[in-house]
Design an enzyme around this catalytic site. Structure first.
Site, PDB file in Angstrom:
ATOM      1  N   ARG A 139      -2.021   1.655  -7.003  1.00 23.10           N
ATOM      2  CA  ARG A 139      -1.198   1.412  -5.823  1.00 23.10           C
ATOM      3  C   ARG A 139       0.206   0.925  -6.145  1.00 23.10           C
ATOM      4  O   ARG A 139       1.181   1.421  -5.600  1.00 23.10           O
ATOM      5  CB  ARG A 139      -1.873   0.357  -4.937  1.00 23.10           C
ATOM      6  CG  ARG A 139      -3.079   0.884  -4.220  1.00 23.10           C
ATOM      7  CD  ARG A 139      -3.735  -0.194  -3.404  1.00 23.10           C
ATOM      8  NE  ARG A 139      -4.838   0.392  -2.641  1.00 23.10           N
ATOM      9  CZ  ARG A 139      -5.635  -0.284  -1.831  1.00 23.10           C
ATOM     10  NH1 ARG A 139      -5.469  -1.582  -1.672  1.00 23.10           N
ATOM     11  NH2 ARG A 139      -6.604   0.312  -1.189  1.00 23.10           N
ATOM     12  N   HIS A 158       0.851  -1.193   0.000  1.00 22.05           N
ATOM     13  CA  HIS A 158       0.000   0.000   0.000  1.00 22.05           C
ATOM     14  C   HIS A 158       0.882   1.237   0.000  1.00 22.05           C
ATOM     15  O   HIS A 158       1.800   1.350   0.809  1.00 22.05           O
ATOM     16  CB  HIS A 158      -0.890  -0.023   1.249  1.00 22.05           C
ATOM     17  CG  HIS A 158      -2.025   0.926   1.160  1.00 22.05           C
ATOM     18  ND1 HIS A 158      -1.847   2.271   1.285  1.00 22.05           N
ATOM     19  CD2 HIS A 158      -3.351   0.733   0.947  1.00 22.05           C
ATOM     20  CE1 HIS A 158      -3.035   2.872   1.154  1.00 22.05           C
ATOM     21  NE2 HIS A 158      -3.956   1.957   0.956  1.00 22.05           N
TER      22      HIS A 158
END
Lengths: 258, 639, 257
Positions: B330, B266
């Protein structure tokens, strides 16, 4: 709602107390702690109402002697007479007053009983900290309820003996119906006056937390007026404090005298 | 071994309906005669336990937490996707399906994903009926938002605590069944072994974490809903206790482990502050909508952020990807952050982050507007770092967040061990090589509510009339002995370093070589380094205390031991898959623009690894070829 | 820039549920002020392990303030001195070099100590099990938008639903009362349209379970002060009102809504 086949099963320890058999309504309300708190709040508010009215009525002491039907009379004594004659002739003299007295007595006993049983419940539930606690919200008033409560109860007994029934602590000059003079004689004794002052501080402190707490226990809650609950408790307990403490001071300083 | 995915034939739209019609059912009055073990009480586990109990099965739910509500599903922030098309913006089951397969970079099983999209709407309905306080419009209808770069608004949310509210919903539903005695809840129990009888799952062995008691539990079927293995990185956004032990024990007993190298990083987490930092905190991705990401151009920059003139700032995402800018997916955002930090341009005391700067947005929209949008996130950031993001740019860096790989399961969510099922993040099924935002909650609940409760009947129906294996059977006794022996072995090593030390060292290797960018040399090195550290671990780890009371070092050491073996398999899988896809980026395989370059000819398959009996013998790879009938394979581009 | 703190800890050590416990003093040296309170304990534990002393067991898991596992009394306050902050989110920069920190587990008769700072909070699960849900078996739900929920109602329910079940309210309460925890769940469910059918049975059932384990509320307000999610005392008032209504309505006999 799903009715469980058994009490909630899980790992871990057993309940500290089992739920008692349900009594018929409205007695079942008093079986739960929340119900007891509700009873405590209602009885407490009744008692606060009485204390407040009592204090207002007693302010008549400052009027001294007033003419009633051509007779010069202590206004306080006249007020007491009026109370005894409430709703006469529907009821005989004194009946309504005694009704109110019994109501207050019932409220007082319920208030004391619920307070005692709830305190015991909390004591059993608590597991005291070994280190020091640092309280944030709990103030002196809320934490001293179990101290101010017994003080107030003791004070009620003494006060009744002193100025209502006329025995024990009462002065030798006590005479039924002569309220004004009885008060002046009794509070003229400095030690008694100081005792009254201390007791009335306890009353006010007890009422300060008790009133706010009662709103909460009764579920009288609305974010729109919640701040008023604290204010109301402050104002009422403040007025009661000022009014009630003023009497012994007034007698001691001869503002009120025979 | 032939991997039979049991995907139903026929049009994908009807596959799930047909399958439900064709699989074996269990008569309602017979359901109570079946005992099912569910390990884990997160979204997948709690929803499965509740639903199976409602159907009438005897369910035994296990969690190593003190309460089922502690499962890490609770920490999900953003939301949950559903194809309700409630914004009239052209969403549909097919679009959610298509987006998910594409987002997974064409490495997931079409039929599974389609089913996921189909049941997504039922999840929202179910959770709403249970009182999950989803965000509402003023008219009282469900609100939703666009999330994670999706082109439609399909994400339902409850403030920034969607995971918490969904988990509590499933937990409460399960607790209702606990109250009825239909679910037997076993808290503080860690599953340490899967027990097999004649090749089929017969039960589990658990250790009571409060007093060390080792016990056997038997059942007709065992469901593992034990989450992902992101903590192999040591520093991750996972909770401290998250581990791979349950699925790794199953793997060691013969369950194939699929795609272990697919992990998601992330991009917006708070960077590590010091060596002793124990975990990383995720900041919502929504911050990238208004924050600009940059680093100083100079590697020797020492000035404070606001003193660095515009010309000396490198807005690397805006420069490299003019169309998407700071909103690239991401994996792209993460990889680019790593590139600049590796180049020495990182910021912060350890030079291990990049700036996420709100000065432009505050200048444009005013501080109040930004505070309204992100106030709680800014507050959280300030609490953790002691810096005020209104005046100083935030520092962010990528962190391990989710693992797409997991136990290989067929369309019924059954692993390669009969009667052993895996649900939620513990299986590999739906996300392919990369997971879209707000899809993890959807998959966990889909598995637990709407898939497993039906498909489990298929294998159970054949067992009607049989009793679960007695727990004094030799296979249970042997498994209990294994668990006890292992505990004793850890306690007896008497080395010099704590389990945390070894976990930290393992994490460094995994992060360095099996993190955002991977290459052959690094992976080869990782395999030998992990092997070396594993050997050192078994000789030198120190566990104090005993096995008869709560002992978190003992809990930890077993988990670290399993992470060691898993880390090695991740490296092997990443080495074997010489293409780039989704979260798996092989530096050797990229486009001229630096994008992940797939190799569909050689790698359009699931890699499922089979344990070979001991940790020193490398696993053998089996392939499940993937067919794409409904989605066109294409190359991603965010220029 | 990170500075380092030297602290003195007084930590409650108790080997097991039935064993006696006591405070043990430890020196915590060189603690980076960027670390969280739990990371400070991690560092202390690493040092203890090095010296062959069994590490301090403390409750923790997500370390981002949402799972509700962590929670200890820090200098006499549940979750420490910072308002609206769980122990895991309390950072060491809030302490001064040379401070003495007293760390004690949650105390309540219904929260027996398992080891050191870890207590058994299972009664809270029992309260939820006794009625803290809306019964909607999987598959029965209608379309979510069929029941409208005013935005304000959803927000208010969410305020209550934010409870993380850490038990700080009970630990902070001088009466060990479970009112804030119970009332938060009640308000979450009772304020939503979906929760109406079970509303009054839910309140009776949960209150009765709560009272089997915990003490009686005297409205101190310590619970709300300790709460890391700032759950409001108002919910307790709502619970009290609903409880009385449930008794008076007696829905089982009168079928009133």
């Amino acid at each position: 709602m799903l009715s469980p086949t058994t009490t909630p099963q899980n790992s871990g320890e057993k309940p500290m107390r089992e739920k008692p058999r349900d009594l018929p309504f409205p007695l079942n309300i008093y079986q739960s702690a929340i119900g007891k708190k509700w009873v405590m709040a209602v009885s407490g508010l009744m008692l606060v109402g009485f204390v407040f009215a009592h204090m207002i009525g007693n302010l008549k002491i400052y009027l001294g002697q007033v003419e009633h039907n051509g007779v010069l009379d202590y206004d306080t004594d006249h007020y007491a007479e009026t109370l005894r004659n409430l709703l006469v002739p529907i009821f005989p003299e004194g009946v309504v007053l005694w009704g109110m007295r019994l109501g207050l007595l019932a409220a007082l006993l319920l208030h004391i009983h619920s307070a005692y049983t709830l305190s015991m419940l909390s004591r059993k539930s608590d597991n005291a900290y070994a280190g020091k606690r640092d309280f944030l919200a709990a103030n002196w008033a809320s934490r001293s309820m179990r101290l101010t409560g017994p003080i107030v109860a003791l004070y009620i007994v003494i006060h009744l003996a002193d100025l209502t029934l006329g025995f024990g602590i009462a002065t030798g000059e006590f005479e039924h119906g002569q309220v004004y003079e009885n008060v002046v004689h009794s509070l003229g004794r400095p030690i008694v006056a100081i005792g009254y002052i201390i007791a009335n501080i306890a009353v006010a402190v007890h009422i300060y937390h008790g009133m706010w707490s009662a709103f909460q226990s009764l579920g009288i809650n609305n974010p729109a007026y919640n701040t008023l609950r604290r204010t109301a408790a402050q104002v009422i307990s403040g007025l009661i404090l000022i009014g009630n403490v003023s009497f012994p001071i007034a007698v001691l300083t001869d503002i009120v005298s025979i | 071994m032939i991997l039979d995915s049991k995907v139903p034939s026929g049009p994908i739209q009807d596959a799930w309906d047909n399958h439900r019609f064709n699989i074996q059912l269990v008569n309602p009055s017979n359901k109570r005669r079946f005992k099912i073990i569910v390990v884990g009480t997160g979204l997948a586990g709690a929803s499965a336990s509740a639903t199976l109990a409602e159907l009438g099965y005897e369910v035994h739910a296990f969690t190593y937490h003190d309460s089922p509500r502690r499962a890490h599903s609770i920490a999900a922030q953003g939301g949950i996707n559903a194809a309700k098309n409630s914004r009239n913006d052209g969403d549909s089951v097919f679009r959610l399906f298509y987006d998910t397969v594409k987002g997974g970079d064409y490495r997931s099983r079409e039929a599974n994903v389609y089913r996921l999209a189909q049941v997504s709407n039922n999840i929202i309905d179910q959770m709403t009926a249970q009182g999950v306080p989803f965000a509402r419009e003023y008219g009282g209808l469900m609100a939703n938002r666009s999330f994670g770069g999706a082109q439609v608004s399909r994400t339902f949310y409850a403030r920034g605590q969607t995971g918490q509210q969904l988990l509590l919903g499933a937990y409460q539903q399960m607790m209702a069944q606990v109250n009825l005695g239909k679910v037997k809840l076993h808290t503080d129990q860690e599953m340490l072994e899967v027990v097999l009888k004649d090749g089929e799952a017969a039960g589990i062995v658990t250790r009571d974490l409060t007093n060390g008691q080792v016990r056997s539990h038997s059942a007709h079927a065992v469901v593992l809903a034990t989450g992902g293995y992101g903590n192999v990185f040591y520093l991750s956004t996972n909770a401290m206790a998250c581990n791979t032990t349950a699925i790794w024990r199953a793997h060691r007993k013969g369950a194939l482990f699929a795609n272990p190298c697919y992990t998601q990083i992330h991009p917006t987490c708070i960077p590590q502050a010091d060596e002793f930092q124990s975990k990383l905190t995720l900041m919502s991705e929504s911050l990238r909508n208004d924050g600009r990401i940059w680093v100083p151009r100079s590697t020797t920059e020492t000035r404070r952020a606001r003193d660095i003139p515009e010309a000396e700032r490198y807005y690397y995402l805006e420069e490299k990807y003019p169309a998407f800018g700071n909103l690239v997916p991401r994996d792209v955002a993460s990889r680019n952050a790593k590139t600049v930090v590796d180049a020495g341009q990182g910021v912060g005391p350890l030079k291990n982050g990049v700036y996420l700067d709100f000065a432009t947005a505050i200048g444009r929209d005013g501080r109040d507007a930004i505070e309204e949008r992100y106030g709680n996130l800014f507050e959280m950031y300030e609490r953790i770092t002691g810096e005020d993001p209104y005046t100083t740019p935030m520092r962010i860096y990528p962190a391990s967040h989710y693992t797409m790989g997991g136990l290989w399961v067929d369309y019924n969510l059954q692993t390669t061990i009969p009667s052993l099922y895996a649900a939620g993040e513990a299986n590999f099924s739906d996300h392919g090589a990369n997971r879209l935002g707000a899809s993890a909650l959807m998959q966990g609940l889909a598995d637990g509510y709407f898939v497993l409760p039906y498909t489990i009947g298929d294998s159970l129906s054949a067992k009607l009339g049989t009793e679960p294996l007695a727990t004094d059977d030799p296979v249970f006794k042997e498994a209990e002995k294994d668990v006890n022996d292992r505990t004793q072995r850890f306690l007896n090593i008497g080395g010099t370093k704590s389990p945390d030390y070894y976990h930290r060292e393992l994490g460094k290797i995994v992060w360095e070589h099996i993190g955002m960018g991977r290459n052959e040399a690094g992976l080869t090195q990782a395999i030998s380094e992990i092997k070396a550290i594993r050997e050192a671990f078994w000789k030198d780890v120190k566990v104090l205390g005993n096995g008869d009371s709560l002992n978190s070092s003992l809990e930890k050491v077993g988990r670290v031991a399993d992470f060691m073996e898993l880390g090695e398999l991740m490296a092997r899988d990443a080495l074997d898959r010489s293409e780039s896809c989704g979260g798996h980026f092989r530096e050797e395989s990229q486009t001229d623009e630096g994008e992940a370059l797939r190799n569909d000819d050689d790698f359009k398959h699931v890699s499922a690894w089979e344990w070979q009996g001991d940790a020193d013998t490398p696993q053998i790879k089996h392939k499940e070829e993937l067919e794409f009938e409904y989605v066109k394979l294409s190359q991603r581009s965010y220029k | 820039m990170s500075t380092e703190l030297n602290l003195t800890l007084q930590v409650w050590r108790q080997p097991g549920p039935d064993a006696p416990g006591s405070f043990v003093t430890y020196e915590a040296k060189g603690i980076p002020d960027d670390s969280s309170f739990l990371e400070m304990l991690d560092i202390v534990n690493e040092n203890l392990i090095e010296r062959d002393v069994e590490p301090i067991e403390f409750p923790h898991d997500c370390r981002e303030g949402i799972c509700g596992t962590c929670g200890v009394m820090i200098n006499g306050r549940a979750h420490g001195q910072e308002k609206a902050t769980a122990t895991c989110q309390l950072h060491m920069r809030k302490f001064n070099d040379g401070d003495t920190i007293v760390i004690e587990p949650w105390r309540a008769a219904a929260f027996p100590v398992i080891k050191d700072l870890i207590v058994d909070r299972s009664p809270m699960d029992k309260i939820i099990a006794s009625g803290g849900y809306i019964y909607a078996p999987t598959g029965t739900a209608g379309e979510a938008n069929e029941t409208l929920v005013p935005k304000e109602a959803a927000e208010s329910a969410m305020d209550a639903a934010a409870c993380i079940g850490c038990g700080a309210c009970i630990a902070a309460c001088p009466n060990s009362a479970g009112q804030l925890f119970t009332s938060a769940k009640l308000w979450h469910l009772n304020s939503l349209p979906q929760g109406q059918p079970e509303r009054f049975q839910r309140v009776e059932s949960m209150v009765h379970t709560m009272e089997q384990f915990f003490g009686a509320c005297t409205n101190h307000g310590e619970c709300a002060e300790a709460c890391p999610k700032e759950i409001s005392l108002d919910f307790i008032a709502y619970m009290n009102a609903d409880y009385m209504k449930s008794k008076i309505k007696n829905r089982a006999k009168s079928a009133q809504i």
